[in-house]
Design a protein around this motif. Structure first.
Motif, mmCIF file in Angstrom:
data_model
loop_
_atom_site.group_PDB
_atom_site.id
_atom_site.type_symbol
_atom_site.label_atom_id
_atom_site.label_comp_id
_atom_site.label_asym_id
_atom_site.label_seq_id
_atom_site.Cartn_x
_atom_site.Cartn_y
_atom_site.Cartn_z
ATOM 1 N N PHE A 163 0.839 -1.202 0.000
ATOM 2 C CA PHE A 163 0.000 0.000 0.000
ATOM 3 C C PHE A 163 0.878 1.257 0.000
ATOM 4 N N LEU A 164 1.969 1.236 0.772
ATOM 5 C CA LEU A 164 2.885 2.372 0.809
ATOM 6 C C LEU A 164 3.536 2.592 -0.553
ATOM 7 N N PHE A 165 3.891 1.494 -1.222
ATOM 8 C CA PHE A 165 4.484 1.634 -2.552
ATOM 9 C C PHE A 165 3.504 2.285 -3.515
ATOM 10 N N ARG A 166 2.286 1.818 -3.520
ATOM 11 C CA ARG A 166 1.290 2.388 -4.416
ATOM 12 C C ARG A 166 1.032 3.852 -4.085
ATOM 13 N N ALA A 167 1.084 4.168 -2.782
ATOM 14 C CA ALA A 167 0.882 5.556 -2.372
ATOM 15 C C ALA A 167 2.041 6.446 -2.841
ATOM 16 N N THR A 168 3.272 5.939 -2.753
ATOM 17 C CA THR A 168 4.420 6.733 -3.213
ATOM 18 C C THR A 168 4.385 6.923 -4.725
ATOM 19 N N LEU A 169 3.898 5.901 -5.461
ATOM 20 C CA LEU A 169 3.755 6.062 -6.908
ATOM 21 C C LEU A 169 2.678 7.096 -7.230
ATOM 22 N N ALA A 170 1.571 7.073 -6.472
ATOM 23 C CA ALA A 170 0.534 8.080 -6.673
ATOM 24 C C ALA A 170 1.075 9.473 -6.352
ATOM 25 N N PHE A 171 1.891 9.569 -5.312
ATOM 26 C CA PHE A 171 2.535 10.841 -4.974
ATOM 27 C C PHE A 171 3.431 11.321 -6.120
ATOM 28 N N SER A 172 4.172 10.396 -6.718
ATOM 29 C CA SER A 172 5.046 10.758 -7.834
ATOM 30 C C SER A 172 4.247 11.289 -9.013
ATOM 31 N N MET A 173 3.110 10.641 -9.309
ATOM 32 C CA MET A 173 2.284 11.087 -10.422
ATOM 33 C C MET A 173 1.670 12.454 -10.121
ATOM 34 N N ARG A 174 1.242 12.656 -8.891
ATOM 35 C CA ARG A 174 0.692 13.965 -8.515
ATOM 36 C C ARG A 174 1.753 15.060 -8.645
ATOM 37 N N THR A 175 2.964 14.747 -8.201
ATOM 38 C CA THR A 175 4.043 15.736 -8.268
ATOM 39 C C THR A 175 4.394 16.056 -9.709
ATOM 40 N N TYR A 176 4.453 15.032 -10.544
ATOM 41 C CA TYR A 176 4.842 15.226 -11.936
ATOM 42 C C TYR A 176 3.800 16.055 -12.698
ATOM 43 N N TYR A 177 2.535 15.718 -12.501
ATOM 44 C CA TYR A 177 1.462 16.425 -13.214
ATOM 45 C C TYR A 177 0.953 17.644 -12.451
ATOM 46 N N ASN A 178 1.426 17.817 -11.225
ATOM 47 C CA ASN A 178 0.922 18.901 -10.370
ATOM 48 C C ASN A 178 -0.598 18.821 -10.274
ATOM 49 N N SER A 179 -1.060 17.599 -9.988
ATOM 50 C CA SER A 179 -2.494 17.326 -9.942
ATOM 51 C C SER A 179 -2.784 16.414 -8.755
ATOM 52 N N ASP A 180 -3.971 16.595 -8.159
ATOM 53 C CA ASP A 180 -4.361 15.770 -7.009
ATOM 54 C C ASP A 180 -5.348 14.672 -7.399
ATOM 55 N N GLN A 181 -5.414 14.355 -8.675
ATOM 56 C CA GLN A 181 -6.397 13.383 -9.151
ATOM 57 C C GLN A 181 -5.871 11.953 -9.153
ATOM 58 N N TYR A 182 -4.601 11.754 -8.812
ATOM 59 C CA TYR A 182 -4.054 10.397 -8.741
ATOM 60 C C TYR A 182 -4.137 9.905 -7.295
ATOM 61 N N ASN A 183 -4.564 8.648 -7.147
ATOM 62 C CA ASN A 183 -4.712 8.036 -5.832
ATOM 63 C C ASN A 183 -4.101 6.639 -5.846
ATOM 64 N N VAL A 184 -4.169 5.979 -4.706
ATOM 65 C CA VAL A 184 -3.634 4.622 -4.606
ATOM 66 C C VAL A 184 -4.310 3.703 -5.622
ATOM 67 N N SER A 185 -5.578 3.927 -5.849
ATOM 68 C CA SER A 185 -6.312 3.091 -6.811
ATOM 69 C C SER A 185 -5.830 3.299 -8.239
ATOM 70 N N THR B 279 6.370 6.430 -20.862
ATOM 71 C CA THR B 279 7.394 7.477 -20.742
ATOM 72 C C THR B 279 7.034 8.499 -19.672
ATOM 73 N N GLU B 280 5.733 8.774 -19.523
ATOM 74 C CA GLU B 280 5.295 9.719 -18.502
ATOM 75 C C GLU B 280 5.497 9.129 -17.103
ATOM 76 N N VAL B 281 5.188 7.837 -16.964
ATOM 77 C CA VAL B 281 5.413 7.170 -15.675
ATOM 78 C C VAL B 281 6.904 7.169 -15.338
ATOM 79 N N GLU B 282 7.719 6.926 -16.347
ATOM 80 C CA GLU B 282 9.168 6.902 -16.140
ATOM 81 C C GLU B 282 9.678 8.255 -15.647
ATOM 82 N N ARG B 283 9.215 9.331 -16.248
ATOM 83 C CA ARG B 283 9.644 10.664 -15.835
ATOM 84 C C ARG B 283 9.180 10.981 -14.424
ATOM 85 N N ALA B 284 7.972 10.549 -14.100
ATOM 86 C CA ALA B 284 7.450 10.796 -12.756
ATOM 87 C C ALA B 284 8.268 10.058 -11.701
ATOM 88 N N VAL B 285 8.626 8.807 -12.004
ATOM 89 C CA VAL B 285 9.433 8.020 -11.060
ATOM 90 C C VAL B 285 10.808 8.650 -10.885
#
Length: 215
Positions: free
Chosen positions: A54-76, A106-112
């Motif tokens: 769950f923590l891993f999925r949350a950190t990935l969601a955090f990465s996507m939010r940071t990359y897109y500057n959006s709060d629409q990504y969640n653990v799901s 490529t977008e996921v890669e940049r976010a990570v």
């Protein structure tokens, strides 16, 4: 009857068709992750469980939010599959606009890469012990020493030049002292003997002895 059967099949297949696939292997549109917790932490290694996932999925969601500057990504938004006991698995990220579509790799890669240090810190690991296969690790910033290298080299050169000057001064002072004291006794004796040998037989015509000057 056939129309009802077709409608029933469509209703049954709709959820499956709507769910983006999380596949493993070379054909996967996701990324494989490998964790070496025991190697990194030794006796202090923690156990990988559902909470860690769950923590891993949350950190990935955090990465996507940071990359897109959006709060629409969640653990799901992060789907995981192919998990193994040796702590490896695959993941994909679904689009926040259309959950039936995957975010471009490529977008996921940049976010990570952008949040790689935050992901590593969450699991007390490094780029070597938390591997995203296919995603190059972010290069660490070069270590800047407190003292610039050119200043160290300059100091060494100045030190060598100073040492050479001191040696020259000491050598010249030593030679001056030797000149003031005169030659050593052994050298004086040797010079005296040499002088007598050089005199050879004296010309007695110019001697002061009366025995030779009396008429």
């Amino acid at each position: 009857m056939s129309e009802r059967l077709a409608l029933l099949l469509l209703l049954c297949l709709a959820p499956a068709l709507a769910q983006p696939p999380c596949e493993t292997g070379p054909a996967s549109r996701g990324y494989e992750v490998r964790l070496s917790i025991k190697t990194a932490l030794g006796d202090k290694a923690y156990t990988w469980n559902d909470n860690e996932m769950f923590l891993f999925r949350a950190t990935l969601a955090f990465s996507m939010r940071t990359y897109y500057n959006s709060d629409q990504y969640n653990v799901s938004s992060v789907l995981v599959c192919g998990e193994t006991p040796r702590v490896s698995f695959w993941f994909v990220v679904v689009s926040h606009d259309d959950p039936t579509q995957l975010v471009v790799k490529t977008e996921v890669e940049r976010a990570v890469r952008m949040s790689r240090h935050r992901i590593n810190s969450a699991f007390l690991l490094t780029d070597r012990t938390l591997e995203f296969l296919g995603i190059l690790p972010t290069l660490a910033a070069p270590v800047v020493p407190d003292t610039p290298p050119w200043l160290i080299v300059f100091g060494v050169v100045i030190g060598l030049v100073g040492a050479g000057i001191v040696l020259l001064l000491l050598s010249s002072m030593h030679q001056r002292r030797r000149k003031k004291k005169g030659p050593p006794e052994d050298e004086v004796v040797e010079n005296g003997i040499a002088q007598e040998s050089l005199d050879g037989v004296r010309n007695r015509a110019f001697t002061d002895d009366e025995r030779f000057t009396a008429m």
